[in-house]
Design a protein around this motif. Structure first.
Motif, PDB file in Angstrom:
ATOM      1  N   VAL A 109       0.835  -1.198   0.000  1.00  0.00           N
ATOM      2  CA  VAL A 109       0.000   0.000   0.000  1.00  0.00           C
ATOM      3  C   VAL A 109       0.877   1.258   0.000  1.00  0.00           C
ATOM      4  O   VAL A 109       0.651   2.194  -0.775  1.00  0.00           O
ATOM      5  N   VAL A 110       1.885   1.280   0.863  1.00  0.00           N
ATOM      6  CA  VAL A 110       2.747   2.459   0.975  1.00  0.00           C
ATOM      7  C   VAL A 110       3.602   2.637  -0.276  1.00  0.00           C
ATOM      8  O   VAL A 110       3.660   3.729  -0.862  1.00  0.00           O
ATOM      9  N   SER A 111       4.277   1.576  -0.722  1.00  0.00           N
ATOM     10  CA  SER A 111       5.199   1.700  -1.852  1.00  0.00           C
ATOM     11  C   SER A 111       4.479   2.076  -3.138  1.00  0.00           C
ATOM     12  O   SER A 111       4.968   2.904  -3.922  1.00  0.00           O
ATOM     13  N   PHE A 112       3.325   1.471  -3.385  1.00  0.00           N
ATOM     14  CA  PHE A 112       2.563   1.832  -4.578  1.00  0.00           C
ATOM     15  C   PHE A 112       1.988   3.236  -4.441  1.00  0.00           C
ATOM     16  O   PHE A 112       1.901   3.977  -5.422  1.00  0.00           O
ATOM     17  N   GLY A 113       1.580   3.605  -3.241  1.00  0.00           N
ATOM     18  CA  GLY A 113       1.009   4.922  -3.039  1.00  0.00           C
ATOM     19  C   GLY A 113       2.002   6.041  -3.260  1.00  0.00           C
ATOM     20  O   GLY A 113       1.656   7.100  -3.798  1.00  0.00           O
ATOM     21  N   VAL A 114       3.263   5.830  -2.852  1.00  0.00           N
ATOM     22  CA  VAL A 114       4.251   6.896  -3.010  1.00  0.00           C
ATOM     23  C   VAL A 114       4.807   6.960  -4.430  1.00  0.00           C
ATOM     24  O   VAL A 114       5.418   7.963  -4.804  1.00  0.00           O
ATOM     25  N   PRO A 156      -2.144  14.609  -7.224  1.00  0.00           N
ATOM     26  CA  PRO A 156      -3.543  14.611  -6.773  1.00  0.00           C
ATOM     27  C   PRO A 156      -3.819  13.460  -5.814  1.00  0.00           C
ATOM     28  O   PRO A 156      -3.254  12.373  -5.949  1.00  0.00           O
ATOM     29  N   TRP A 157      -4.711  13.703  -4.867  1.00  0.00           N
ATOM     30  CA  TRP A 157      -4.994  12.702  -3.838  1.00  0.00           C
ATOM     31  C   TRP A 157      -5.519  11.403  -4.433  1.00  0.00           C
ATOM     32  O   TRP A 157      -5.178  10.311  -3.958  1.00  0.00           O
ATOM     33  N   TRP A 158      -6.346  11.535  -5.473  1.00  0.00           N
ATOM     34  CA  TRP A 158      -6.967  10.339  -6.039  1.00  0.00           C
ATOM     35  C   TRP A 158      -5.949   9.419  -6.705  1.00  0.00           C
ATOM     36  O   TRP A 158      -6.114   8.200  -6.729  1.00  0.00           O
ATOM     37  N   MET A 159      -4.887  10.010  -7.242  1.00  0.00           N
ATOM     38  CA  MET A 159      -3.852   9.191  -7.876  1.00  0.00           C
ATOM     39  C   MET A 159      -3.102   8.373  -6.831  1.00  0.00           C
ATOM     40  O   MET A 159      -2.824   7.179  -7.023  1.00  0.00           O
ATOM     41  N   ILE A 160      -2.797   9.023  -5.702  1.00  0.00           N
ATOM     42  CA  ILE A 160      -2.099   8.317  -4.622  1.00  0.00           C
ATOM     43  C   ILE A 160      -2.999   7.243  -4.014  1.00  0.00           C
ATOM     44  O   ILE A 160      -2.570   6.106  -3.773  1.00  0.00           O
ATOM     45  N   ALA A 161      -4.274   7.593  -3.769  1.00  0.00           N
ATOM     46  CA  ALA A 161      -5.215   6.637  -3.182  1.00  0.00           C
ATOM     47  C   ALA A 161      -5.421   5.439  -4.092  1.00  0.00           C
ATOM     48  O   ALA A 161      -5.425   4.278  -3.638  1.00  0.00           O
ATOM     49  N   ALA A 170      -2.352   3.232  -4.102  1.00  0.00           N
ATOM     50  CA  ALA A 170      -2.246   2.472  -2.847  1.00  0.00           C
ATOM     51  C   ALA A 170      -3.205   1.294  -2.842  1.00  0.00           C
ATOM     52  O   ALA A 170      -2.842   0.174  -2.436  1.00  0.00           O
ATOM     53  N   LEU A 171      -4.435   1.516  -3.292  1.00  0.00           N
ATOM     54  CA  LEU A 171      -5.417   0.422  -3.378  1.00  0.00           C
ATOM     55  C   LEU A 171      -4.961  -0.632  -4.379  1.00  0.00           C
ATOM     56  O   LEU A 171      -5.111  -1.841  -4.139  1.00  0.00           O
ATOM     57  N   LEU A 172      -4.414  -0.179  -5.499  1.00  0.00           N
ATOM     58  CA  LEU A 172      -3.903  -1.108  -6.504  1.00  0.00           C
ATOM     59  C   LEU A 172      -2.771  -1.950  -5.937  1.00  0.00           C
ATOM     60  O   LEU A 172      -2.692  -3.161  -6.174  1.00  0.00           O
ATOM     61  N   GLY A 173      -1.896  -1.309  -5.153  1.00  0.00           N
ATOM     62  CA  GLY A 173      -0.803  -2.056  -4.536  1.00  0.00           C
ATOM     63  C   GLY A 173      -1.293  -3.088  -3.551  1.00  0.00           C
ATOM     64  O   GLY A 173      -0.806  -4.228  -3.531  1.00  0.00           O
ATOM     65  N   GLY A 184      -9.758  -8.642  -4.989  1.00  0.00           N
ATOM     66  CA  GLY A 184     -10.710  -8.150  -5.976  1.00  0.00           C
ATOM     67  C   GLY A 184     -11.409  -6.885  -5.513  1.00  0.00           C
ATOM     68  O   GLY A 184     -11.608  -5.948  -6.292  1.00  0.00           O
ATOM     69  N   ALA A 185     -11.772  -6.829  -4.233  1.00  0.00           N
ATOM     70  CA  ALA A 185     -12.447  -5.649  -3.692  1.00  0.00           C
ATOM     71  C   ALA A 185     -11.531  -4.427  -3.730  1.00  0.00           C
ATOM     72  O   ALA A 185     -11.968  -3.315  -4.077  1.00  0.00           O
ATOM     73  N   LEU A 186     -10.261  -4.602  -3.391  1.00  0.00           N
ATOM     74  CA  LEU A 186      -9.316  -3.486  -3.413  1.00  0.00           C
ATOM     75  C   LEU A 186      -9.102  -2.971  -4.839  1.00  0.00           C
ATOM     76  O   LEU A 186      -9.040  -1.761  -5.085  1.00  0.00           O
ATOM     77  N   LEU A 187      -9.003  -3.897  -5.785  1.00  0.00           N
ATOM     78  CA  LEU A 187      -8.806  -3.488  -7.176  1.00  0.00           C
ATOM     79  C   LEU A 187     -10.050  -2.785  -7.719  1.00  0.00           C
ATOM     80  O   LEU A 187      -9.943  -1.812  -8.477  1.00  0.00           O
TER      81      LEU A 187
END
Length: 271
Positions: free
Chosen positions: A134-139, A153-158, A161-164, A201-204
């Motif tokens: 979550v952290v590594s993908f988010g940053v 933008p916040w949505w890109m980071i969020a 992070a969810l994708l990670g 699946g839910a996170l993606l």
């Protein structure tokens, strides 16, 4: 004799290459220019190699004990010392490479590296195993956009992070049996195949929704279509899982993950 091929295979080259390519493409679409794209790709490549080699260096004895033929160190193809030295060199290279994008961006790149290393030890053995993803993908998008320079933008980071987090649960699905043999007890291993598939699946799907509705303005028809398709693909994959030996659920979540990456790159043009 040191073999570059076996050294590279010890670094988990497939996911490393995937993350590097996505980061480079994101840098391209946000307008970093050729030099910026090269700096981003080099930084992420070094970071990913460091994490991959560190993982195999730490797991060497455990992999040997269970006879992992897919691990070059465990199979005797390359020495543990060579992999450890390579990890240190790659990790040290991250600092000057990241600074090419500026100090603020480099700070996020460093955080991503430290987070990835924390997965190698000790978090992949705990219920907190998704946290480094979550952290590594988010940053990652923060590092790319800050080097422009601009405010990510916040949505890109969020969404990243969810994708990670989703990628973590999806990535381990084919390896749950091997993980059990080697003593890896992260959250996916504790939840089991079904639980990991559902959470991943839910996170993606959540990442898809953030990418569709997060940016300013009305959602694009492409984004809405991808979201609808993702919402349909996941239950279809689960339904097909009733067939013996079916890999449909795993392929379904991979397809949604790929769609999320495409959406992230499309959305990045507005960053």
């Amino acid at each position: 004799m040191l073999s570059p091929i076996w050294l590279l295979r010890s670094a988990h080259p497939e996911p490393a290459a995937a993350v590097t390519v996505v980061a480079g493409l994101l840098a391209l679409v946000v307008g970093r220019g050729p030099a910026g794209v090269a700096a981003v790709a080099a930084t992420l490549a070094a970071s990913q190699l460091c994490v991959g080699w560190t993982n195999d260096w730490l797991d060497a004895e455990r992999d040997r004990a269970v006879g992992r033929p897919d691990k070059p160190v465990a199979a005797g193809r390359i020495s543990r010392r060579a992999v450890g030295v390579a990890a240190v060199v790659a990790g040290l290279a991250v600092v000057p490479l990241a600074l090419l994008s500026g100090v603020p961006a480099a700070a996020f790149a460093g955080l991503g590296l430290l987070s990835g290393l924390s997965y190698d030890w000790p978090l992949k053995f705990t219920a907190l195993s998704p946290l480094p993803y979550v952290v590594s993908f988010g940053v990652l998008p923060a590092f790319v956009v800050l080097g422009k320079p601009a405010t990510p933008p916040w949505w890109m980071i969020a969404a990243a992070a969810l994708l990670g987090g989703g990628a973590h649960f999806v990535n381990v699905l084919p390896d749950l049996a091997d993980d059990a043999r080697t003593g890896v007890r992260g959250l996916p291993q504790r939840l089991g195949w079904t639980g990991s598939w559902l959470v991943g699946g839910a996170l993606l799907l959540a990442a898809t929704a953030v990418l569709v509705f997060g940016p300013h303005g009305a959602p694009s028809w492409v984004g809405v279509a991808i979201l609808v398709a993702a919402a349909a693909i996941l239950p279809i994959g689960w339904y097909l899982s009733r067939r013996p030996g079916s890999r449909a659920p795993f392929r379904a979540v991979l397809l949604v993950a790929l769609a999320d990456v495409v959406l992230l790159l499309i959305s990045g043009t507005g960053a």
